[in-house]
Scaffold this active site. Structure first.
Site, PDB file in Angstrom:
ATOM      1  CG  ASN A  15      -0.291  -0.364   2.489  1.00 20.25           C
ATOM      2  OD1 ASN A  15       0.379  -1.386   2.597  1.00 20.25           O
ATOM      3  ND2 ASN A  15      -0.462   0.469   3.499  1.00 20.25           N
ATOM      4  CB  SER A  72     -10.752  -3.404   1.798  1.00 14.58           C
ATOM      5  OG  SER A  72     -11.456  -2.358   2.422  1.00 14.58           O
ATOM      6  CB  CYS A  75      -2.799   3.037   9.367  1.00 12.71           C
ATOM      7  SG  CYS A  75      -3.517   2.359   7.882  1.00 12.71           S
ATOM      8  CG  HIS A 105     -12.278   1.819   2.379  1.00 19.01           C
ATOM      9  ND1 HIS A 105     -11.319   2.787   2.536  1.00 19.01           N
ATOM     10  CD2 HIS A 105     -11.901   0.781   3.144  1.00 19.01           C
ATOM     11  CE1 HIS A 105     -10.401   2.337   3.389  1.00 19.01           C
ATOM     12  NE2 HIS A 105     -10.735   1.126   3.770  1.00 19.01           N
ATOM     13  CD  GLN A 142      -3.612  -0.194  -1.518  1.00 17.10           C
ATOM     14  OE1 GLN A 142      -3.729   0.390  -2.601  1.00 17.10           O
ATOM     15  NE2 GLN A 142      -4.078   0.337  -0.401  1.00 17.10           N
ATOM     16  CB  THR A 157     -27.603  -8.140  11.596  1.00 18.82           C
ATOM     17  OG1 THR A 157     -28.273  -8.830  12.644  1.00 18.82           O
ATOM     18  CG2 THR A 157     -28.582  -7.814  10.482  1.00 18.82           C
TER      19      THR A 157
HETATM   20  C1  PLP Z   1      -6.457  -0.390   3.528  1.00 16.56           C
HETATM   21  C2  PLP Z   1      -5.703  -1.666   3.694  1.00 16.56           C
HETATM   22  C3  PLP Z   1      -6.068  -2.611   4.657  1.00 16.56           C
HETATM   23  C4  PLP Z   1      -7.185  -2.352   5.662  1.00 16.56           C
HETATM   24  O1  PLP Z   1      -8.440  -2.367   5.054  1.00 16.56           O
HETATM   25  P1  PLP Z   1      -9.702  -1.774   5.838  1.00 16.56           P
HETATM   26  O2  PLP Z   1     -10.850  -2.259   5.024  1.00 16.56           O
HETATM   27  O3  PLP Z   1      -9.545  -0.293   5.825  1.00 16.56           O
HETATM   28  O4  PLP Z   1      -9.703  -2.335   7.208  1.00 16.56           O
HETATM   29  C5  PLP Z   1      -5.353  -3.779   4.734  1.00 16.56           C
HETATM   30  N1  PLP Z   1      -4.325  -4.019   3.918  1.00 16.56           N
HETATM   31  C6  PLP Z   1      -3.937  -3.144   2.967  1.00 16.56           C
HETATM   32  C7  PLP Z   1      -2.800  -3.476   2.078  1.00 16.56           C
HETATM   33  C8  PLP Z   1      -4.609  -1.936   2.836  1.00 16.56           C
HETATM   34  O5  PLP Z   1      -4.207  -1.064   1.921  1.00 16.56           O
END
Ligand code: PLP
Length: 383
Positions: free
Chosen positions: A152, A200, A326, A202, A180, A238
């Site tokens: 990332n 993920s 983070c 988002h 990523q 849920t």
């Molecule tokens: C953003 C990210 C995560 C965490 O994902 P979340 O859905 O925000 O908890 C884990 N690993 C990598 C490589 C990321 O870029």
């Protein structure tokens, strides 16, 4: 002039309109509990299964091998802790790398305090692990290898196919943090021998707070969350119906447009790197050519404090990042950049720029020009 240029797509993305439209009915009318025995409940249940199909199609697994979670942090925690606790009798050794996401690294540190042994593989100056070192690190009591698909911070893409082969050959389970890479690089879990994959929503223009873990059939995994019978009794709670629907839609869109989108971003990325490398002393961190995510740029400007650069760019309406989102508040240099062999100073002199759907060539030029001006200005006053 009030510009607003977002170049931190690796931290998170906006939600695409088509995604939001798909979600809205489940936030308004269709609020039925997926576990209920009447039609608005069935409607929710069906929409979840539709999203699950979208995701399983995207990574080439069976629908029932996809489990929804609250994001990739949960998926990483679940994969590594759930597997470690579920397979204790087979061994207590875990292999990962020094450049994993904090959610994976801190789960490993937790396990180290609970009877497990963890090997953290080092990486070369591009951020790649040494496949021979991996092979030699696998011992009789090694139960799982966890290595991220793409980093990332520096965008480095590992040789996942070879890693999968090695793990398969040695009979150890391979978990991969695919966050990523998902939506940017083709991922076929069968072909790559990936046994578990964290993703993920988002990071691919879906809502926050939802993700998934692919778990290959037959893998023994303890629950992280105990509760009701949701997610085939593997993950109680849920379901986050609207977000799961959005995640499914975002997956479909990303995979349908992946080739064209990534070709466009690769060209922009390379132009931007080229432009920024003209600034005296600057150098690129991370993978080169095909080993790099199409949307990642990580550059060091020796003598500059990355935080100062960020602050000044923010005043020009430009959002980029130092290290990962983070750690942005910790002021500690990035563990990933240190693993590449950078000094603390050079790690702190680095910034990450990650581009995406709304990035234009014009934005790119504006940002490069501003970075050049700010770097010149800071260097002038500190010389
Ligand atoms: C953003 C990210 C995560 C965490 O994902 P979340 O859905 O925000 O908890 C884990 N690993 C990598 C490589 C990321 O870029």
């Amino acid at each position: 002039m009030n510009r607003n240029i977002y170049m931190d797509y690796a931290a998170t993305t906006f939600i695409k309109n088509e995604v939001l439209e798909e979600m809205m009915p489940y936030l308004k009318g269709f609020y039925g509990n997926p576990s209920s025995q009447y039609s608005i409940g069935f409607k929710s249940k069906m929409s979840i299964e539709f999203a699950r199909d979208n995701i399983s199609n995207a990574i080439n697994c069976k629908s029932e091998e996809v489990f929804f979670t609250s994001g990739a942090t949960e998926a990483n925690n679940w994969a590594i802790k759930g597997f470690a606790h579920g397979n204790k009798e087979r061994g207590n050794h875990i292999i990962t790398t020094k450049i994993e996401h904090e959610s994976l690294l801190s789960s490993c540190r937790y396990l180290e305090g609970n009877g497990f042994r963890v090997t953290y593989l080092s990486v070369d100056e591009e951020g790649l692990i040494d496949l021979e070192e991996l092979k030699n690190s696998i011992e009789k009591d090694t139960i799982i290898v966890s290595i991220m698909f793409a980093n990332n911070e520096i965008g480095t893409i590992q040789n996942i196919k070879e890693i999968g082969k090695i793990c398969k050959g040695k009979g150890v389970v391979f978990h991969c943090d695919g966050v990523q890479a998902f939506g940017k690089v083709p991922i076929d879990v069968k072909e790559l021998n990936i046994d578990m994959l964290s993703i993920s929503s988002h990071k691919i223009y879906g809502p926050k707070g939802v993700g998934a873990l692919y778990v290959k059939k037959g893998i023994k995994l303890h629950n992280l969350l105990h509760g009701g019978g949701q997610e085939r009794s593997k993950r109680g709670g849920t379901e986050n119906v609207a977000s799961i629907v959005g995640f499914g839609k975002a997956t479909e869109i990303s995979f349908n447009n992946m080739k064209e989108d990534m070709e466009r971003l690769t060209i922009l990325r390379d132009e931007m790197i080229d432009n920024l490398l003209h600034i005296e002393g600057s150098f690129l961190n991370g993978g080169s050519g095909n080993n790099r995510l199409p949307n990642n740029i990580n550059i060091a400007f020796p003598g500059i404090n990355g935080e100062d650069l960020l602050f000044n760019l923010d005043r020009m309406g430009v959002c980029v990042s130092s290290g990962s989102a983070c750690q942005a508040t910790s002021m500690e240099p990035s563990h990933v950049l240190l693993a590449l062999g950078l000094s603390k100073e050079l790690a702190k002199a680095s910034i990450r720029i990650s581009i995406g759907d709304e990035t234009t060539k014009e934005d790119m030029e504006y940002v490069c020009e501003n970075i050049r001006n700010i770097v010149d200005r800071i260097r002038m006053v500190t010389e």
